[in-house]
Scaffold this motif. Structure first.
Motif, PDB file in Angstrom:
ATOM      1  N   ARG A  27     -14.155  -1.342  -7.588  1.00 36.79           N
ATOM      2  CA  ARG A  27     -13.083  -1.968  -7.272  1.00 36.79           C
ATOM      3  C   ARG A  27     -13.432  -3.418  -6.847  1.00 36.79           C
ATOM      4  NH1 ARG A  27      -9.561   0.224  -2.312  1.00 36.79           N
ATOM      5  NH2 ARG A  27      -7.922  -0.843  -3.505  1.00 36.79           N
ATOM      6  N   ALA A  50      -1.296  -4.938  -4.035  1.00 36.96           N
ATOM      7  CA  ALA A  50      -2.225  -3.879  -4.595  1.00 36.96           C
ATOM      8  C   ALA A  50      -1.364  -2.857  -5.395  1.00 36.96           C
ATOM      9  CB  ALA A  50      -2.754  -3.305  -3.114  1.00 36.96           C
ATOM     10  N   LYS A  51      -0.140  -2.872  -5.006  1.00 43.21           N
ATOM     11  CA  LYS A  51       0.820  -1.910  -5.851  1.00 43.21           C
ATOM     12  C   LYS A  51       0.505  -1.938  -7.283  1.00 43.21           C
ATOM     13  CE  LYS A  51       3.778   0.212  -2.563  1.00 43.21           C
ATOM     14  NZ  LYS A  51       4.957   1.439  -2.891  1.00 43.21           N
ATOM     15  N   PRO A  54      -4.163  -2.016  -8.326  1.00 44.44           N
ATOM     16  CA  PRO A  54      -4.574  -0.777  -7.564  1.00 44.44           C
ATOM     17  C   PRO A  54      -6.184  -1.031  -7.550  1.00 44.44           C
ATOM     18  CG  PRO A  54      -3.832   0.113  -9.739  1.00 44.44           C
ATOM     19  CD  PRO A  54      -3.385  -1.204  -9.430  1.00 44.44           C
ATOM     20  N   ASP A  55      -6.730  -1.690  -8.592  1.00 42.18           N
ATOM     21  CA  ASP A  55      -8.192  -1.669  -8.489  1.00 42.18           C
ATOM     22  C   ASP A  55      -8.733  -2.866  -7.513  1.00 42.18           C
ATOM     23  OD1 ASP A  55      -8.243   0.406 -10.072  1.00 42.18           O
ATOM     24  OD2 ASP A  55      -8.314  -0.424 -12.098  1.00 42.18           O
TER      25      ASP A  55
END
Length: 300
Positions: A27, A50-51, A54-55
């Motif tokens: 990440r 973040a949605k 996601p990484d």
């Protein structure tokens, strides 16, 4: 027999932990230094960002803008700096960590006077802070909120006499390192009054304090500049976050928390603005338009 059953299970668990750690290492991290008064709204904006990313692991470091500016000027690693006034951003620019042309103001705030819910000193107006016996708590000198507060007190001197500011400060019983600590002292009943940002008088403490209006002609307009660091580890990701912070979606979060904004909204691709993800108690789509133009601009 127990050992034969246990060892495979232990091995499987170890592999799961190792794989999870490997995924975390894959990440990409984005480190943001942000003023304490941005805590609640930036946590919501982080979750919304973040949605659609996601990484990405968004790491938020909150403190007084003056503290953050000093850390960044000393070389602390970060990707983005969001300050509660222009002076602290200028200090980081002078240190060579931010380019002046990269700085943009993404939000504004106003000041508010708060008292405990039971209002033991019976404070009903800002002017009553100058009366004897009022226990006042403010942020410490050097913080943006204190600079705005001092400018406001000086403004009151014109109408209330040249000693008004001195009489108010004579009631000062505590100076806190950041505005959140001022809120906490008042909410806990450890002081009769405190000056905070309007955004700080909302949220979880709304039932524990009373907000006293401050005359528009004296209130101050707090500016929130934001910029990427010149040596950001992930400049492309930093730019993506900065575009998101200027989106309609982010404006909804800001309005729900009592902020307002200048006209710097960019055209944002729909995929960069995720569906509503504000806190359960908030709906940013219902947030009112907040006007700032009538305020006096005073940066400390």
């Amino acid at each position: 027999m127990r050992i034969r059953v246990f060892l495979p299970a232990l091995l499987a668990l170890s592999l799961a932990v190792w794989n999870g750690g490997a995924q975390d290492q894959q990440r990409t991290s984005l480190t943001i230094y942000a003023a304490t008064s941005l805590t609640d709204v930036f946590e919501e904006i982080r979750d919304a960002f973040a949605k659609v990313n996601p990484d990405v692991a968004v790491l938020l470091n909150f403190a007084s803008s003056s503290t953050l500016a000093a850390q960044l000027s000393a070389g602390a690693p970060a990707d983005i700096f969001a300050s509660a006034n222009e002076l602290q951003m200028e200090n980081v620019v002078k240190a060579g960590r931010v380019k002046e042309e990269d700085v943009e103001t993404f939000a504004h705030n106003r000041l508010a006077l708060i008292v405990p819910a039971d209002n033991p000193a019976n404070v009903d107006t800002f002017e009553e802070l100058a009366e004897n016996g009022v226990l006042l708590v403010l942020a410490a000198p050097g913080t943006p909120i204190r600079a705005y507060t001092d400018a406001m007190l000086t403004s009151y001197n014109v109408e209330r006499g040249e000693d008004f500011r001195a009489r108010v400060l004579a009631n000062l019983v505590s100076e806190e390192s950041n505005v959140r600590q001022v809120v906490a002292r008042v909410a806990l009943g450890e002081a009769d009054a405190g000056v905070v940002y309007r955004s700080d008088a909302l949220g979880d403490i709304v039932d524990r304090v009373i907000t006293i209006p401050i005359a528009e002609r004296h209130n101050q307009l707090a500016s929130y500049p934001i910029a990427p660091l010149t040596d950001a580890a992930n400049p492309g990701l930093a730019e993506s976050f900065l575009r998101f912070i200027r989106s309609e979606k982010a404006r909804g979060f800001l309005a729900a928390h009592g902020f307002c904004w200048p006209a710097i909204l960019d055209d944002i691709e729909p995929t960069e603005a995720p569906p509503a993800t504000a806190a359960k108690s908030r709906d940013e789509d219902d947030a009112p338009e907040v006007e700032c133009e009538a305020a006096t601009i005073e940066d400390g």
